[in-house]
Every structure is written in structure tokens, then in C-alpha cells.
Write a protein that holds these residues in place. Structure first.
Motif, PDB file in Angstrom:
ATOM      1  N   ASP A 287       0.737  -1.079  -0.102  1.00 37.69           N
ATOM      2  CA  ASP A 287      -0.107   0.053   0.095  1.00 37.69           C
ATOM      3  C   ASP A 287       0.776   1.461   0.196  1.00 37.69           C
ATOM      4  OD1 ASP A 287      -2.397  -1.024  -0.112  1.00 37.69           O
ATOM      5  OD2 ASP A 287      -2.647  -1.347   1.927  1.00 37.69           O
ATOM      6  N   ASP A 288       1.926   1.354   1.076  1.00 40.86           N
ATOM      7  CA  ASP A 288       2.787   2.599   0.784  1.00 40.86           C
ATOM      8  C   ASP A 288       3.908   2.408   0.132  1.00 40.86           C
ATOM      9  OD1 ASP A 288       4.243   0.990   2.492  1.00 40.86           O
ATOM     10  OD2 ASP A 288       3.917   2.050   4.301  1.00 40.86           O
ATOM     11  N   GLU A 289       4.218   1.376  -0.421  1.00 38.71           N
ATOM     12  CA  GLU A 289       5.463   1.034  -1.419  1.00 38.71           C
ATOM     13  C   GLU A 289       6.820   1.430  -0.750  1.00 38.71           C
ATOM     14  OE1 GLU A 289       4.118   3.150  -4.947  1.00 38.71           O
ATOM     15  OE2 GLU A 289       2.694   1.794  -5.347  1.00 38.71           O
ATOM     16  N   LYS A 290       7.049   0.925   0.710  1.00 37.47           N
ATOM     17  CA  LYS A 290       8.264   1.141   1.354  1.00 37.47           C
ATOM     18  C   LYS A 290       9.165  -0.235   1.467  1.00 37.47           C
ATOM     19  CE  LYS A 290       7.177   5.591   1.943  1.00 37.47           C
ATOM     20  NZ  LYS A 290       7.921   6.468   1.246  1.00 37.47           N
ATOM     21  N   PHE A 291      10.145  -0.198   1.450  1.00 38.34           N
ATOM     22  CA  PHE A 291      11.015  -1.206   1.649  1.00 38.34           C
ATOM     23  C   PHE A 291      11.720  -1.458   3.013  1.00 38.34           C
ATOM     24  CE2 PHE A 291      11.266  -0.791  -2.960  1.00 38.34           C
ATOM     25  CZ  PHE A 291      11.088  -1.964  -3.376  1.00 38.34           C
ATOM     26  N   TYR A 292      11.644  -2.709   3.509  1.00 40.13           N
ATOM     27  CA  TYR A 292      12.284  -3.220   4.855  1.00 40.13           C
ATOM     28  C   TYR A 292      13.223  -4.073   4.751  1.00 40.13           C
ATOM     29  CZ  TYR A 292       8.288  -0.154   6.123  1.00 40.13           C
ATOM     30  OH  TYR A 292       7.257   0.728   6.278  1.00 40.13           O
ATOM     31  N   LYS A 293      13.861  -4.312   5.727  1.00 37.52           N
ATOM     32  CA  LYS A 293      14.909  -5.587   5.926  1.00 37.52           C
ATOM     33  C   LYS A 293      14.461  -6.281   7.165  1.00 37.52           C
ATOM     34  CE  LYS A 293      19.706  -6.252   6.516  1.00 37.52           C
ATOM     35  NZ  LYS A 293      20.992  -5.402   6.652  1.00 37.52           N
ATOM     36  N   ILE A 294      14.034  -7.873   6.931  1.00 33.50           N
ATOM     37  CA  ILE A 294      13.567  -8.608   8.117  1.00 33.50           C
ATOM     38  C   ILE A 294      14.741  -9.683   8.068  1.00 33.50           C
ATOM     39  CG2 ILE A 294      11.884  -9.875   8.620  1.00 33.50           C
ATOM     40  CD1 ILE A 294       9.916  -8.312   7.183  1.00 33.50           C
ATOM     41  N   GLU A 295      15.253  -9.663   9.456  1.00 31.81           N
ATOM     42  CA  GLU A 295      16.279 -10.722   9.773  1.00 31.81           C
ATOM     43  C   GLU A 295      15.352 -12.187   9.658  1.00 31.81           C
ATOM     44  OE1 GLU A 295      19.426 -10.555  10.167  1.00 31.81           O
ATOM     45  OE2 GLU A 295      19.408  -8.296   9.951  1.00 31.81           O
ATOM     46  N   LEU A 296      16.073 -13.239   8.973  1.00 34.54           N
ATOM     47  CA  LEU A 296      15.834 -14.499   9.131  1.00 34.54           C
ATOM     48  C   LEU A 296      15.930 -15.274  10.321  1.00 34.54           C
ATOM     49  CD1 LEU A 296      16.846 -15.842   5.550  1.00 34.54           C
ATOM     50  CD2 LEU A 296      14.454 -15.532   6.295  1.00 34.54           C
ATOM     51  N   PRO A 297      15.350 -16.159  10.866  1.00 36.57           N
ATOM     52  CA  PRO A 297      15.398 -16.864  11.984  1.00 36.57           C
ATOM     53  C   PRO A 297      16.739 -17.650  12.172  1.00 36.57           C
ATOM     54  CG  PRO A 297      13.811 -17.981  11.114  1.00 36.57           C
ATOM     55  CD  PRO A 297      13.981 -16.856  10.283  1.00 36.57           C
ATOM     56  N   LYS A 298      17.198 -18.044  10.871  1.00 37.67           N
ATOM     57  CA  LYS A 298      18.590 -18.523  10.839  1.00 37.67           C
ATOM     58  C   LYS A 298      19.072 -18.316   9.305  1.00 37.67           C
ATOM     59  CE  LYS A 298      18.695 -22.961  10.367  1.00 37.67           C
ATOM     60  NZ  LYS A 298      19.177 -23.211   8.955  1.00 37.67           N
ATOM     61  N   ILE A 324      13.465 -30.901   8.778  1.00 34.78           N
ATOM     62  CA  ILE A 324      13.190 -29.605   8.305  1.00 34.78           C
ATOM     63  C   ILE A 324      12.256 -28.790   9.225  1.00 34.78           C
ATOM     64  CG2 ILE A 324      11.673 -28.676   6.306  1.00 34.78           C
ATOM     65  CD1 ILE A 324      12.485 -30.855   4.595  1.00 34.78           C
ATOM     66  N   SER A 325      12.521 -27.682   9.401  1.00 36.76           N
ATOM     67  CA  SER A 325      11.871 -26.747  10.412  1.00 36.76           C
ATOM     68  C   SER A 325      10.821 -25.781   9.515  1.00 36.76           C
ATOM     69  CB  SER A 325      12.971 -25.895  11.212  1.00 36.76           C
ATOM     70  OG  SER A 325      13.829 -25.205  10.500  1.00 36.76           O
ATOM     71  N   ILE A 326       9.772 -25.413  10.260  1.00 35.62           N
ATOM     72  CA  ILE A 326       8.719 -24.576   9.760  1.00 35.62           C
ATOM     73  C   ILE A 326       8.708 -23.608  10.709  1.00 35.62           C
ATOM     74  CG2 ILE A 326       6.359 -24.354   8.983  1.00 35.62           C
ATOM     75  CD1 ILE A 326       7.900 -26.449   7.406  1.00 35.62           C
ATOM     76  N   TRP A 327       8.996 -22.101  10.093  1.00 39.06           N
ATOM     77  CA  TRP A 327       8.972 -20.802  10.758  1.00 39.06           C
ATOM     78  C   TRP A 327       7.778 -19.926  10.329  1.00 39.06           C
ATOM     79  CZ3 TRP A 327      12.648 -19.766  14.792  1.00 39.06           C
ATOM     80  CH2 TRP A 327      13.621 -20.835  14.857  1.00 39.06           C
ATOM     81  N   ILE A 328       7.381 -19.436  11.166  1.00 41.28           N
ATOM     82  CA  ILE A 328       5.987 -18.409  10.831  1.00 41.28           C
ATOM     83  C   ILE A 328       6.106 -17.021  11.303  1.00 41.28           C
ATOM     84  CG2 ILE A 328       3.593 -18.018  11.466  1.00 41.28           C
ATOM     85  CD1 ILE A 328       3.791 -20.089   9.168  1.00 41.28           C
ATOM     86  N   LEU A 329       5.759 -16.067  10.295  1.00 44.29           N
ATOM     87  CA  LEU A 329       5.870 -14.633  10.500  1.00 44.29           C
ATOM     88  C   LEU A 329       4.706 -14.037  10.394  1.00 44.29           C
ATOM     89  CD1 LEU A 329       8.004 -12.044  11.750  1.00 44.29           C
ATOM     90  CD2 LEU A 329       7.992 -11.657   9.349  1.00 44.29           C
ATOM     91  N   GLU A 330       3.975 -13.626  11.394  1.00 45.53           N
ATOM     92  CA  GLU A 330       2.585 -13.329  11.549  1.00 45.53           C
ATOM     93  C   GLU A 330       2.306 -11.759  11.135  1.00 45.53           C
ATOM     94  OE1 GLU A 330       0.796 -14.418  15.031  1.00 45.53           O
ATOM     95  OE2 GLU A 330       0.439 -16.581  14.491  1.00 45.53           O
ATOM     96  N   SER A 331       3.279 -10.968  11.096  1.00 42.65           N
ATOM     97  CA  SER A 331       3.290  -9.473  10.911  1.00 42.65           C
ATOM     98  C   SER A 331       4.691  -9.059  10.653  1.00 42.65           C
ATOM     99  CB  SER A 331       2.590  -8.821  11.846  1.00 42.65           C
ATOM    100  OG  SER A 331       3.330  -8.661  13.224  1.00 42.65           O
ATOM    101  N   LEU A 332       4.603  -7.826   9.948  1.00 42.05           N
ATOM    102  CA  LEU A 332       5.908  -7.306   9.720  1.00 42.05           C
ATOM    103  C   LEU A 332       6.936  -7.030  10.982  1.00 42.05           C
ATOM    104  CD1 LEU A 332       5.252  -5.189   6.504  1.00 42.05           C
ATOM    105  CD2 LEU A 332       6.323  -7.387   6.541  1.00 42.05           C
ATOM    106  N   CYS A 333       6.286  -6.676  11.981  1.00 44.63           N
ATOM    107  CA  CYS A 333       6.785  -6.118  13.161  1.00 44.63           C
ATOM    108  C   CYS A 333       6.654  -7.047  14.256  1.00 44.63           C
ATOM    109  CB  CYS A 333       6.160  -4.840  13.916  1.00 44.63           C
ATOM    110  SG  CYS A 333       4.421  -5.203  14.127  1.00 44.63           S
TER     111      CYS A 333
END
Length: 420
Positions: A287-298, A324-333
Motif C-alpha cells: 500500500d505505501d510502497e516502502k522497503f524493509y529488511k527482515i532478519e531470518l530466524p537462521k 526440516i523446520s517450519i517458521w512463521i511470521l504473522e506480521s512485519l513487526c
């Protein structure tokens, strides 16, 4: 003699009266039967029709005007989309498909086959005599693979094209237009609606990434590309507008890899910047067309993938000891949560394909093209039964798709929003 003629006339008149009476009784009986049929509300009819397969819906819309109105309504198209299961679409060389011996799998280009290039000619009003000849050996048939109940089903969309599939969303597909350098085509292979998109920045496909998304402003096409200075540029096209908008690309580091398709989840697009040993992902809010950097869990490995599951972003990572591990991210923050570890039937070369919408499973593909499904409820990894079909054996050849009735060109009022 006159008496006999009069008697004959009387009998004829009596027969006509009896025929009229019989016809009237039959009409009354039919009317009574029709009156006894209960009235079905529009919502009830819609609820019945939405459960039909797309092939039947395409025919049902022409049964009567009320059905046509229901099936073409925005509400019905949305409800049908919500019920559609994910499939994997891929391109098969047309000359290869035509040689298959399996009668159920042979693709024949006939009057019912939708040719992307033929439609482009029609949109541009190119005279038949001026149309270049297209070698059938350079054509591709658009097909789909459906995985369900431990089996693989290969389906036909009865469509051919010359260009590669570049992006998909809600049943819409963006394809290269090989008749004009850099031009893109948007289409729905089910409804056979097709439109040409305005030219944007032209870069080699291995130096760029395209993604089609649905947001509050409508459908958007996001184009990332690596410029001559090796920085990442970005432009956005709202489907319906006549030009691209240039926006600021990510300012933190470089995207080094465009081989994996971006994933749309939690209101943003996500890219893995490196093919191997990436510590973070690059995300762009739609919607606001902004870029972010999100660290992976590994740190990611070569066969790890980010995916979408139930609207959330998922990271499927290979661990030591063939787990094989399954990780979930529910929101950007939010923070990554490990929700499951698959410890049975794992192979180091298993590459995640996708999560289906309506069953708690995940599908993988091995390096030899074998397909596996892990059932989280049964905690069981099984090999999917494969018919004798010819299809790509590498996951990069597939794109996640849903077969739908969605159109990009209809506004809230039901009118066309763009010109072809």
C-alpha cells in the motif's frame, strides 16, 4: 346426403372442441406444476452455482440472464476465488505435447484453443495477410498440475503462448509478449480475457523480478531491476493506468539473486536477496510502497524457501540430521516462531513447493522430479503417485496459481477500467 355432411361437420366440431379442452387442461396442469416449485432466492442459487467446477460455470452463465448476472457479479467471482485450490502452472513445448500418446493428455490446437498471440493480433487490429507465421515448435502450451489425495493430476488450460510466465495473482497471469520487445501481456486463461500493458524499463529477465499483487488500489505490477551501477531500481504499474511510476528501491544493500519468485504475505512482497547463505529478506509493503529488511530466524541454505501459508509468511529451512523446520511470521513487526519440525522422511535435496489452502500439508520436489507430501496431522511423509506424464522436474519451472473467474478490468460499477 346433406344430413350426412351436417353430421360429419358436427363430429369435426366436437373433435376440435375436445382437442382445445385437452390442451387447456394440459396447460393448466403444467402451470400448476410450475406454481408448486418453490422459489429459490438469488443467494441460494449463487451458493449452488459457486460449488460447480469452472468448466461447468463457463457453460452455466449462458443458461439464463439471472444466472449470467450472478456468475459475473463481483461477489460471486470473489466467493469462487476463495474456494479455489492452489495449482502449479507450467509451460510445455507445443511440439512435445502434440507427440504424447496418452489420449487424455494430448494437447490439440483447434478452434477451442486460446492463442495469446492471435488475441494480440486482434487487439492491435492486424490484418490477417500481415500476420507473421509462427513456428509451432516455438509455442508453449499452458498447463497446470494439481496435487491432491496423494496423486498428481495434469490439467489443460487450452491456451498457447510464445512468452514466459512472469507473474501470477488470483488467477491472472503476466506473460512476455514475444511480438514486441519488453511488452507484457496480462490474461486470465480461464475467461480468456487479455490486455496489453504499457512498456516499462527493459532489462534481461535474469536481472529483474516481476510480481503481481492485489491491494486496496487494485492490481499492481511491481518491477525490480538491477541497473548499470548494480543498484536496484523499482517501478510500479497499477493495472488500468497507462504508465509506470518510478519509486525508490531498497537502500540497504543489494539484491544479488532474482531466480526465486517473490512471495506475497502479511501485506508485503518478500525477496530472498541471495541464493545461499542469506541472513535476511527484503520486503516491500504494497500500500505505501516502502522497503524493509527482515532478519531470518537462521541463515538460509540453497534448498530453503520462503512461502505463504494462511496469509502468513513462512520460512521452510533444512536443519542438520535431515530435519526440516517450519517458521512463521504473522506480521512485519512480529517475531519468527518455529511451529513444527519435520523429522521423518526428510531428504536433503527436498525443495518446498507450496502449502495447499484447505489442508495442513506441504509439498516438496526432489532433484529427480519426484513429489512428496508431508501431512502434519498424520506426521507422515509420502511420495505422491505420478502418472506417466512429461512435465518439468525442477521447481523453478512452476508458478503457484489458482484457476478463477477474476478480471482486472471491472470496476465497482461493473464497467471496464482499461482499454486493451
Amino acid at each position: 346426403m346433406a344430413e350426412k355432411a351436417s353430421k360429419a361437420m358436427s363430429l369435426l366440431k366436437l373433435a376440435e372442441e375436445r382437442a382445445k379442452l385437452k390442451k387447456k387442461l394440459e396447460e393448466g396442469k403444467q402451470k400448476q406444476q410450475l406454481d408448486s416449485v418453490p422459489y429459490l432466492p438469488k443467494d441460494c442459487v449463487s451458493n449452488i452455482l459457486v460449488r460447480l467446477p469452472l468448466e461447468s460455470l463457463q457453460r452455466s452463465r449462458f443458461v439464463c440472464k439471472p444466472w449470467y448476472s450472478i456468475i459475473n457479479s463481483r461477489t460471486f467471482v470473489h466467493d469462487n476465488l476463495q474456494r479455489a485450490e492452489k495449482v502449479l502452472i507450467f509451460l510445455s513445448p507445443f511440439n512435445l505435447v502434440s507427440r504424447w500418446s496418452d489420449k487424455d493428455s494430448v494437447f490439440r490446437e483447434n478452434t477451442n484453443t486460446f492463442s495469446v498471440e492471435a488475441k494480440i493480433f486482434d487487439l492491435k487490429s492486424v490484418h490477417v495477410l500481415h500476420r507473421p507465421l509462427i513456428d509451432s515448435s516455438s509455442k508453449y502450451a499452458i498447463r497446470y498440475m494439481m496435487l491432491a489425495d496423494g496423486k498428481i493430476k495434469i490439467g489443460e488450460l487450452n491456451a498457447t503462448c510464445l512468452g514466459k510466465i512472469r507473474a501470477t495473482c488470483d488467477g491472472l497471469i503476466v506473460i512476455d509478449n514475444k511480438l514486441k520487445k519488453g511488452e507484457l501481456v496480462i490474461m486470465n486463461p480461464v475467461t480468456r480475457e487479455l490486455g496489453l500493458l504499457p512498456l516499462g524499463t527493459i532489462y534481461p529477465s535474469h536481472e529483474e523480478s516481476l510480481a503481481l499483487v492485489n491491494c486496496t488500489q487494485g492490481y499492481k505490477l511491481i518491477h525490480l531491476f538491477r541497473d548499470e551501477s548494480q543498484f536496484i531500481g523499482c517501478e510500479v504499474l497499477r493495472i488500468g493506468e497507462r504508465s509506470w511510476r518510478v519509486i525508490d528501491g531498497p537502500s540497504f544493500g543489494l539484491l544479488k539473486w532474482f531466480g526465486y519468485e517473490p512471495v506475497f504475505a502479511i501485506g508485503a512482497l518478500h525477496w530472498v536477496p541471495e541464493i545461499d547463505h542469506s541472513e535476511y529478506i527484503v520486503s516491500m509493503t504494497i500500500d505505501d510502497e516502502k522497503f524493509y529488511k527482515i532478519e531470518l530466524p537462521k541463515v538460509s541454505r540453497f534448498n530453503d524457501r520462503i512461502m505463504e501459508v494462511s496469509g502468513c509468511l513462512c520460512f521452510v529451512a533444512h536443519e542438520e540430521m535431515n530435519e526440516i523446520s517450519i517458521w512463521i511470521l504473522e506480521s512485519l513487526c512480529g517475531e519468527w516462531k518455529k511451529i513444527y519440525t519435520i523429522g521423518v522422511g526428510c531428504i536433503r535435496d527436498l525443495i518446498p513447493l507450496y502449502f495447499p489452502k484447505f489442508k495442513w500439508e506441504i509439498y516438496f520436489m526432489d532433484k529427480d522430479g519426484s513429489v512428496f507430501a508431508f501431512d502434519f496431522e498424520k506426521e507422515q511423509m509420502r511420495k505422491v503417485v505420478v502418472k506417466k506424464e512429461i512435465f518439468p522436474i525442477h521447481p523453478s519451472a512452476y508458478t503457484i496459481h489458482v484457476n478463477s473467474l477474476v478480471s482486472w478490468s471491472i470496476t465497482e460499477n461493473g464497467h471496464d477500467d482499461i482499454d486493451p
